[in-house]
Design a protein around this motif. Sequence first.
Motif, PDB file in Angstrom:
ATOM      1  N   MET A   1      34.519   2.621  37.563  1.00 44.89           N
ATOM      2  CA  MET A   1      33.282   3.027  36.930  1.00 44.89           C
ATOM      3  C   MET A   1      33.469   4.410  36.306  1.00 44.89           C
ATOM      4  N   VAL A   2      32.945   4.579  35.097  1.00 43.87           N
ATOM      5  CA  VAL A   2      33.078   5.842  34.373  1.00 43.87           C
ATOM      6  C   VAL A   2      31.748   6.578  34.405  1.00 43.87           C
ATOM      7  N   ASN A   3      31.793   7.817  34.810  1.00 46.07           N
ATOM      8  CA  ASN A   3      30.594   8.655  34.779  1.00 46.07           C
ATOM      9  C   ASN A   3      30.578   9.457  33.489  1.00 46.07           C
ATOM     10  N   ARG A   4      29.414   9.522  32.881  1.00 46.86           N
ATOM     11  CA  ARG A   4      29.277  10.277  31.638  1.00 46.86           C
ATOM     12  C   ARG A   4      28.084  11.206  31.759  1.00 46.86           C
TER      13      ARG A   4
END
Length: 89
Positions: A1-4
């Motif tokens: 999962m990518v946090n932005r």
Amino acid sequence: MVNRTFRYEQFTIAQDPSAWPEYSAMCVSGEDVECGVESGGEGNPEAVEEWMRQHTQGTGHRRYRRNISDYAVWELAALDIRLPDKESQ
């Protein structure tokens, strides 16, 4: 999962100071067909108005479409952040 993380900033549109606006006009006089003669681009509106005057004087045409073109840039808006006064707390 990518946090932005997105940061929103306010921008305004301004005329680009590195490029001058361009002025032009086209004769749109005529019943069935427009005349269509164009002034060409000029660096100031007075030159276009003089062209229009001369064209009207020579042809009797009195209806024109004027154009102003410039360059725009997005600029970061200056934020006016004020901290509350100690007295107002």
